[in-house]
Write an enzyme that holds these catalytic residues in place. Structure first.
Site, PDB file in Angstrom:
ATOM      1  N   THR A   7       0.836  -1.199   0.000  1.00 36.15           N
ATOM      2  CA  THR A   7       0.000   0.000   0.000  1.00 36.15           C
ATOM      3  C   THR A   7       0.866   1.241   0.000  1.00 36.15           C
ATOM      4  O   THR A   7       1.993   1.225   0.484  1.00 36.15           O
ATOM      5  CB  THR A   7      -0.932   0.040   1.241  1.00 36.15           C
ATOM      6  OG1 THR A   7      -1.881   1.089   1.063  1.00 36.15           O
ATOM      7  CG2 THR A   7      -0.175   0.285   2.525  1.00 36.15           C
ATOM      8  N   LYS A  12      -3.939   3.607   5.996  1.00 35.68           N
ATOM      9  CA  LYS A  12      -3.958   2.148   6.159  1.00 35.68           C
ATOM     10  C   LYS A  12      -2.675   1.673   6.826  1.00 35.68           C
ATOM     11  O   LYS A  12      -2.689   0.804   7.685  1.00 35.68           O
ATOM     12  CB  LYS A  12      -4.026   1.467   4.789  1.00 35.68           C
ATOM     13  CG  LYS A  12      -5.349   1.518   4.111  1.00 35.68           C
ATOM     14  CD  LYS A  12      -5.226   0.736   2.815  1.00 35.68           C
ATOM     15  CE  LYS A  12      -6.492   0.729   2.020  1.00 35.68           C
ATOM     16  NZ  LYS A  12      -6.372  -0.041   0.789  1.00 35.68           N
ATOM     17  N   ASP A  69      -7.748  -4.703   0.054  1.00 35.17           N
ATOM     18  CA  ASP A  69      -8.602  -3.844  -0.754  1.00 35.17           C
ATOM     19  C   ASP A  69      -9.862  -3.661   0.065  1.00 35.17           C
ATOM     20  O   ASP A  69     -10.387  -4.628   0.640  1.00 35.17           O
ATOM     21  CB  ASP A  69      -8.919  -4.443  -2.123  1.00 35.17           C
ATOM     22  CG  ASP A  69      -9.456  -3.365  -3.051  1.00 35.17           C
ATOM     23  OD1 ASP A  69      -8.740  -2.353  -3.261  1.00 35.17           O
ATOM     24  OD2 ASP A  69     -10.586  -3.491  -3.544  1.00 35.17           O
ATOM     25  N   GLY A 151     -10.322   8.825   4.676  1.00 35.06           N
ATOM     26  CA  GLY A 151     -11.443   8.410   3.835  1.00 35.06           C
ATOM     27  C   GLY A 151     -12.799   8.848   4.375  1.00 35.06           C
ATOM     28  O   GLY A 151     -13.019  10.023   4.697  1.00 35.06           O
ATOM     29  N   LYS A 173     -10.818   2.299  16.731  1.00 41.39           N
ATOM     30  CA  LYS A 173     -11.001   1.810  15.363  1.00 41.39           C
ATOM     31  C   LYS A 173     -10.326   0.449  15.177  1.00 41.39           C
ATOM     32  O   LYS A 173     -10.891  -0.453  14.561  1.00 41.39           O
ATOM     33  CB  LYS A 173     -10.469   2.846  14.356  1.00 41.39           C
ATOM     34  CG  LYS A 173     -10.790   2.471  12.926  1.00 41.39           C
ATOM     35  CD  LYS A 173     -10.380   3.526  11.899  1.00 41.39           C
ATOM     36  CE  LYS A 173     -10.658   3.011  10.486  1.00 41.39           C
ATOM     37  NZ  LYS A 173     -10.113   3.870   9.440  1.00 41.39           N
ATOM     38  N   HIS A 178     -13.244  -3.163  10.041  1.00 40.46           N
ATOM     39  CA  HIS A 178     -13.183  -4.151   8.974  1.00 40.46           C
ATOM     40  C   HIS A 178     -11.735  -4.586   8.728  1.00 40.46           C
ATOM     41  O   HIS A 178     -11.427  -5.761   8.606  1.00 40.46           O
ATOM     42  CB  HIS A 178     -13.782  -3.541   7.696  1.00 40.46           C
ATOM     43  CG  HIS A 178     -13.259  -2.170   7.368  1.00 40.46           C
ATOM     44  ND1 HIS A 178     -13.244  -1.139   8.291  1.00 40.46           N
ATOM     45  CD2 HIS A 178     -12.687  -1.660   6.243  1.00 40.46           C
ATOM     46  CE1 HIS A 178     -12.695  -0.074   7.732  1.00 40.46           C
ATOM     47  NE2 HIS A 178     -12.351  -0.354   6.500  1.00 40.46           N
TER      48      HIS A 178
HETATM   49  P1  IMP Z   1      -8.230   0.917  -1.777  1.00 42.11           P
HETATM   50  O1  IMP Z   1      -6.934   1.578  -1.491  1.00 42.11           O
HETATM   51  O2  IMP Z   1      -8.470   0.607  -3.206  1.00 42.11           O
HETATM   52  O3  IMP Z   1      -8.447  -0.262  -0.867  1.00 42.11           O
HETATM   53  O4  IMP Z   1      -9.364   1.996  -1.449  1.00 42.11           O
HETATM   54  C1  IMP Z   1      -9.861   2.116  -0.200  1.00 42.11           C
HETATM   55  C2  IMP Z   1     -10.783   3.347  -0.148  1.00 42.11           C
HETATM   56  O5  IMP Z   1     -11.949   2.955   0.580  1.00 42.11           O
HETATM   57  C3  IMP Z   1     -10.135   4.469   0.626  1.00 42.11           C
HETATM   58  O6  IMP Z   1      -9.502   5.392  -0.196  1.00 42.11           O
HETATM   59  C4  IMP Z   1     -11.324   5.071   1.356  1.00 42.11           C
HETATM   60  O7  IMP Z   1     -11.985   5.950   0.490  1.00 42.11           O
HETATM   61  C5  IMP Z   1     -12.231   3.875   1.605  1.00 42.11           C
HETATM   62  N1  IMP Z   1     -11.906   3.228   2.891  1.00 42.11           N
HETATM   63  C6  IMP Z   1     -11.389   1.969   3.072  1.00 42.11           C
HETATM   64  N2  IMP Z   1     -11.192   1.726   4.376  1.00 42.11           N
HETATM   65  C7  IMP Z   1     -11.561   2.836   5.018  1.00 42.11           C
HETATM   66  C8  IMP Z   1     -11.546   3.189   6.404  1.00 42.11           C
HETATM   67  O8  IMP Z   1     -11.104   2.449   7.290  1.00 42.11           O
HETATM   68  N3  IMP Z   1     -12.021   4.422   6.697  1.00 42.11           N
HETATM   69  C9  IMP Z   1     -12.494   5.271   5.746  1.00 42.11           C
HETATM   70  N4  IMP Z   1     -12.484   5.010   4.446  1.00 42.11           N
HETATM   71  C10 IMP Z   1     -12.030   3.790   4.083  1.00 42.11           C
END
Ligand code: IMP
Length: 199
Positions: A7, A12, A69, A151, A173, A178
């Site tokens: 990542t 994250k 993801d 996010g 958190k 999740h």
């Molecule tokens: P990824 O990097 O493709 O997994 O995108 C994840 C996106 O989902 C993030 O940019 C956030 O917009 C949203 N997201 C995932 N996990 C969280 C969290 O724990 N809090 C708030 N937004 C989250």
């Protein structure tokens, strides 16, 4: 042992570093590596994208790799933004753009706006591949509250709480999220197999 966390998302990274802090694991993020291949998150499921990230980074560097993801699934929007959560308001948009677009779409629906966060966490090495999925249910509120997290955290109130994830902060958190559920699942199986150890 060294494990890459595939990542570049600092929100994250700080959550997952805390989750692994009691284990003999040195987590390396993509920001610390050079010649990192571009990974296209073009699968239609969280699992597909998560496996793609951990597999492609493992194949490039030959170091066991974890990835996640994750995203937000909103009931009244038939599961949107889902796998498009990061770029809901367009490529290169900010978290605030995404939150505003979401609140605008939800303004046409009655409250409560039920939603859940979903996270697929995967581990990929030469000998083992695992996946765990974690979910956190709650609702979207129509104001921004709190300064922590990233996010959709400022507009998401988990079930059985009255504060947003941003207000609750990383300690809480990481007990309910999740991502925590998915990564504790991975930690459990990696420990049982003797791949990682509690310090
Ligand atoms: P990824 O990097 O493709 O997994 O995108 C994840 C996106 O989902 C993030 O940019 C956030 O917009 C949203 N997201 C995932 N996990 C969280 C969290 O724990 N809090 C708030 N937004 C989250």
């Amino acid at each position: 042992m060294k494990i890459i966390f595939a990542t570049g998302n600092l929100g994250k990274l700080s959550e997952v570093k805390r989750i692994f802090e009691n284990y003999d694991v040195e987590l390396i993020s993509l920001k610390e590596l050079v010649n990192v291949p571009e990974i296209y998150e073009n699968e239609l499921t969280f699992s597909g994208n998560s496996f793609k990230k951990s597999r492609e980074i493992f194949e490039k560097f030959g170091i066991p790799t974890i990835a996640d993801d994750s995203g937000l699934v909103v009931e009244q929007l038939n599961g949107k933004p889902g796998v498009f959560s990061a770029r809901f308001a367009g490529e290169n948009c900010t978290y605030e753009d995404n939150n505003k677009k979401l609140l605008n779409e939800l303004s046409f629906f009655p409250k409560p706006h039920f939603a859940k966060f979903v996270c697929s966490a995967t581990y990929f090495s030469a000998d083992n591949q695992f996946e765990f999925i974690g979910e956190l249910s709650g609702e979207i509120i129509d104001e921004f509250r709190g300064n922590n997290g990233f996010g959709y955290d400022p507009i998401f109130v988990p079930e059985n709480y009255s504060n947003t994830l941003s207000e609750l902060g990383i300690e809480v958190k990481n007990q309910i999220s999740h991502r925590a559920k998915a990564f504790y699942g991975l930690i459990d199986i990696l420990s049982k197999k003797g791949i990682i150890h509690y310090k």
